[in-house]
Enzyme design. Structure first.
Site, PDB file in Angstrom:
ATOM      1  N   GLN A 105      -9.364   4.586 -13.967  1.00 46.81           N
ATOM      2  CA  GLN A 105      -9.645   3.496 -14.918  1.00 46.81           C
ATOM      3  C   GLN A 105      -9.370   2.133 -14.288  1.00 46.81           C
ATOM      4  O   GLN A 105     -10.125   1.181 -14.477  1.00 46.81           O
ATOM      5  CB  GLN A 105      -8.787   3.681 -16.161  1.00 46.81           C
ATOM      6  CG  GLN A 105      -8.906   2.547 -17.122  1.00 46.81           C
ATOM      7  CD  GLN A 105      -9.003   3.016 -18.542  1.00 46.81           C
ATOM      8  OE1 GLN A 105      -9.766   3.923 -18.869  1.00 46.81           O
ATOM      9  NE2 GLN A 105      -8.219   2.418 -19.394  1.00 46.81           N
ATOM     10  N   GLU A 106      -8.272   2.060 -13.523  1.00 45.58           N
ATOM     11  CA  GLU A 106      -7.948   0.800 -12.845  1.00 45.58           C
ATOM     12  C   GLU A 106      -9.094   0.415 -11.905  1.00 45.58           C
ATOM     13  O   GLU A 106      -9.545  -0.732 -11.865  1.00 45.58           O
ATOM     14  CB  GLU A 106      -6.639   0.982 -12.073  1.00 45.58           C
ATOM     15  CG  GLU A 106      -6.172  -0.276 -11.394  1.00 45.58           C
ATOM     16  CD  GLU A 106      -4.775  -0.121 -10.786  1.00 45.58           C
ATOM     17  OE1 GLU A 106      -4.031   0.782 -11.221  1.00 45.58           O
ATOM     18  OE2 GLU A 106      -4.448  -0.898  -9.888  1.00 45.58           O
ATOM     19  N   ARG A 107      -9.571   1.393 -11.170  1.00 43.23           N
ATOM     20  CA  ARG A 107     -10.656   1.113 -10.219  1.00 43.23           C
ATOM     21  C   ARG A 107     -11.922   0.677 -10.953  1.00 43.23           C
ATOM     22  O   ARG A 107     -12.636  -0.227 -10.499  1.00 43.23           O
ATOM     23  CB  ARG A 107     -10.936   2.371  -9.375  1.00 43.23           C
ATOM     24  CG  ARG A 107      -9.840   2.641  -8.374  1.00 43.23           C
ATOM     25  CD  ARG A 107     -10.015   3.975  -7.683  1.00 43.23           C
ATOM     26  NE  ARG A 107      -9.015   4.136  -6.627  1.00 43.23           N
ATOM     27  CZ  ARG A 107      -8.455   5.288  -6.303  1.00 43.23           C
ATOM     28  NH1 ARG A 107      -8.784   6.399  -6.938  1.00 43.23           N
ATOM     29  NH2 ARG A 107      -7.564   5.342  -5.344  1.00 43.23           N
ATOM     30  N   PHE A 147       3.769 -10.328  -6.213  1.00 45.00           N
ATOM     31  CA  PHE A 147       2.345 -10.220  -6.564  1.00 45.00           C
ATOM     32  C   PHE A 147       2.154  -9.584  -7.940  1.00 45.00           C
ATOM     33  O   PHE A 147       1.266  -8.739  -8.111  1.00 45.00           O
ATOM     34  CB  PHE A 147       1.551  -9.403  -5.524  1.00 45.00           C
ATOM     35  CG  PHE A 147       1.643  -9.876  -4.108  1.00 45.00           C
ATOM     36  CD1 PHE A 147       1.778 -11.218  -3.819  1.00 45.00           C
ATOM     37  CD2 PHE A 147       1.569  -8.974  -3.052  1.00 45.00           C
ATOM     38  CE1 PHE A 147       1.852 -11.660  -2.505  1.00 45.00           C
ATOM     39  CE2 PHE A 147       1.637  -9.396  -1.734  1.00 45.00           C
ATOM     40  CZ  PHE A 147       1.783 -10.751  -1.461  1.00 45.00           C
ATOM     41  N   SER A 186       0.829  -1.205   0.000  1.00 43.06           N
ATOM     42  CA  SER A 186       0.000   0.000   0.000  1.00 43.06           C
ATOM     43  C   SER A 186       0.866   1.259   0.000  1.00 43.06           C
ATOM     44  O   SER A 186       0.495   2.276  -0.589  1.00 43.06           O
ATOM     45  CB  SER A 186      -0.887   0.032   1.253  1.00 43.06           C
ATOM     46  OG  SER A 186      -1.537  -1.197   1.425  1.00 43.06           O
ATOM     47  N   GLN A 208     -39.791 -19.830   1.573  1.00 44.05           N
ATOM     48  CA  GLN A 208     -39.872 -18.376   1.722  1.00 44.05           C
ATOM     49  C   GLN A 208     -38.511 -17.740   2.034  1.00 44.05           C
ATOM     50  O   GLN A 208     -38.168 -16.695   1.493  1.00 44.05           O
ATOM     51  CB  GLN A 208     -40.890 -18.021   2.807  1.00 44.05           C
ATOM     52  CG  GLN A 208     -41.249 -16.533   2.765  1.00 44.05           C
ATOM     53  CD  GLN A 208     -42.305 -16.166   3.794  1.00 44.05           C
ATOM     54  OE1 GLN A 208     -42.309 -16.709   4.890  1.00 44.05           O
ATOM     55  NE2 GLN A 208     -43.186 -15.262   3.435  1.00 44.05           N
ATOM     56  N   HIS A 265       8.430  11.350  -4.836  1.00 45.92           N
ATOM     57  CA  HIS A 265       8.807  12.016  -6.084  1.00 45.92           C
ATOM     58  C   HIS A 265      10.220  11.672  -6.532  1.00 45.92           C
ATOM     59  O   HIS A 265      10.836  12.430  -7.296  1.00 45.92           O
ATOM     60  CB  HIS A 265       8.577  13.524  -5.955  1.00 45.92           C
ATOM     61  CG  HIS A 265       7.131  13.838  -5.687  1.00 45.92           C
ATOM     62  ND1 HIS A 265       6.163  13.718  -6.661  1.00 45.92           N
ATOM     63  CD2 HIS A 265       6.477  14.161  -4.538  1.00 45.92           C
ATOM     64  CE1 HIS A 265       4.977  13.994  -6.130  1.00 45.92           C
ATOM     65  NE2 HIS A 265       5.138  14.263  -4.838  1.00 45.92           N
TER      66      HIS A 265
END
Ligand SMILES: Cc1cc2nc3c(=O)[nH]c(=O)nc-3n(C[C@H](O)[C@H](O)[C@H](O)COP(=O)(O)OP(=O)(O)OC[C@H]3O[C@@H](n4cnc5c(N)ncnc54)[C@H](O)[C@@H]3O)c2cc1C
Length: 346
Positions: free
Chosen positions: A242-244, A157, A133, A280, A180
């Site tokens: 877009q990934e999301r 991964f 993350s 039901q 950066h």
């Protein structure tokens, strides 16, 4: 509810995808799951069928159409077929935009034709054993040696990790630069010192080759820098919506598929002298599922349309991703008795 975001062209494309899946994927999928990897032939077949590089300009062999609704159709149909192992969504919608928006003309000529034909399978490598993350923790380094970098480190991964011919690697190019100080370097199959590790065993996506990658003094030419030096973080953030959305669309498509086969099952399966569907409590469950799917679908179709129009913001893309997959996940428990052939992304 009638869906309103697709035109006749999208539906014609859906038929093409279904035909492709029935012919080139479904008959082989059980074997691929055993192998832990799909065949390269399937990638080339997808290329011949025009399913790769949907948004890549036609001059490079792509579809030349940035309309995300075609990607949504692909994601829906691959999910319905239970075939996430052939990771065309990753290739088209996550790696693809980096190549089409960041590559120089020379890089586009080198990579995009193979990207569209299926000869060049791609991956993106961010995650490391100690940096998931928190991308700022990336330790893979690229040191400047004039006309090339020397790349050292490892990733884990990584979907398409074994098959990939082209990997966009996030590496630290400025030691003190924090977020950066990271750049995108393109590592290609055959570069000395670029090695694949284990094809990882997972709880799902068994046919997907998710792997470890190792870089030992890999000489990466300067002409393989993608985008701005030290610009990786901004580049990666740019395409997150877009990934999301790709993940969101697969989630709701999975939930709807589960609803469909569960409904069929409870009508067929009898207990206490009548079909389960006459009990039901079962009817309550199905009604809840149908409601959750319909509400989620309405929101996700709106997000898909907005994204296709270039109007989806990060907040709603994140909501879509969460909602799409939550709807699929919350429906796992009551479905435990349904046929085993269900395969979702998780
Ligand atoms: C289907 C799939 C596809 C993937 N594709 C790719 C790919 O193409 N390329 C790639 O590089 N990687 C890919 N990954 C890896 C993915 O990016 C990482 O798994 C992800 O970044 C999380 O990293 P991690 O697994 O190391 O978990 P960690 O970052 O170590 O997180 C572990 C746990 O810590 C907790 N945590 C983390 N951050 C916070 C926080 N801020 N606040 C509170 N708790 C927190 C959470 O509970 C989390 O579950 C993929 C993963 C999956 C499941």
């Amino acid at each position: 509810m009638k869906r309103q975001i697709f035109t006749a062209d999208h539906e014609a494309f859906r038929e093409t995808v279904r035909t492709f899946l029935a012919k080139e994927v479904t008959p082989h999928y059980a074997q691929w799951e055993q192998d832990g990897i799909v065949s390269r032939d399937a990638w080339r077949a997808a290329g011949r069928q025009g399913l790769l590089g949907l948004s890549v300009p036609e001059e490079y062999g792509g579809g030349g159409n940035p309309d995300f609704r075609y990607s949504a159709v692909l994601a829906e149909e691959f999910t319905r077929a239970g075939a996430p192992g052939l990771a065309v969504g990753l290739h088209n919608d996550i790696v693809g935009p980096h190549l089409t928006t960041l590559a120089t003309d020379e890089q586009k000529r080198r990579w995009l034709p193979g990207f569209c034909s299926g000869e060049i399978i791609t991956a993106i490598a961010m995650t490391e054993p100690d940096a998931g993350s928190d991308l700022q923790g990336i330790r893979t380094t690229a040191t400047d040696h004039g006309d090339h970098w020397i790349l050292n480190g490892s990733k884990t991964f990584i979907p398409n990790g074994i098959l990939a011919d082209l990997v966009i690697v996030v590496a630290r190019t400025t030691p003190e630069g924090g977020a950066h100080g990271l750049s995108l370097l393109v590592v290609e199959r055959g570069m000395d010192g670029f090695e694949r590790g284990r094809n990882l065993d997972k709880i799902g996506q068994k046919a997907q080759d998710t792997a470890e990658l190792f870089f030992h003094d890999v000489r990466v030419p300067k002409k393989n820098l993608l985008g701005e030096l030290n610009g990786a973080f901004v580049h990666l953030m740019t395409h997150l919506a877009q990934e999301r959305m790709g993940i969101a669309v697969a989630g709701i498509a999975g939930a709807e598929h589960l609803l469909e086969i569960t409904t069929r099952y409870v009508k067929e399966r009898e207990a206490f002298g009548r079909p389960l569907a006459r009990l039901q409590h079962i009817r309550f469950e199905i009604a809840e599922m149908a409601t959750e799917c319909a509400v989620t679908r309405a929101f996700l179709d709106r997000c898909t349309a907005d994204h296709s129009a270039g109007e989806l913001d990060a907040v709603h893309a994140s909501m879509a991703k969460w909602m799409g997959h939550r709807t699929a996940q919350t429906r796992r428990r009551p479905l435990s008795a349904t046929p085993r052939r269900i395969r979702l992304h998780g």
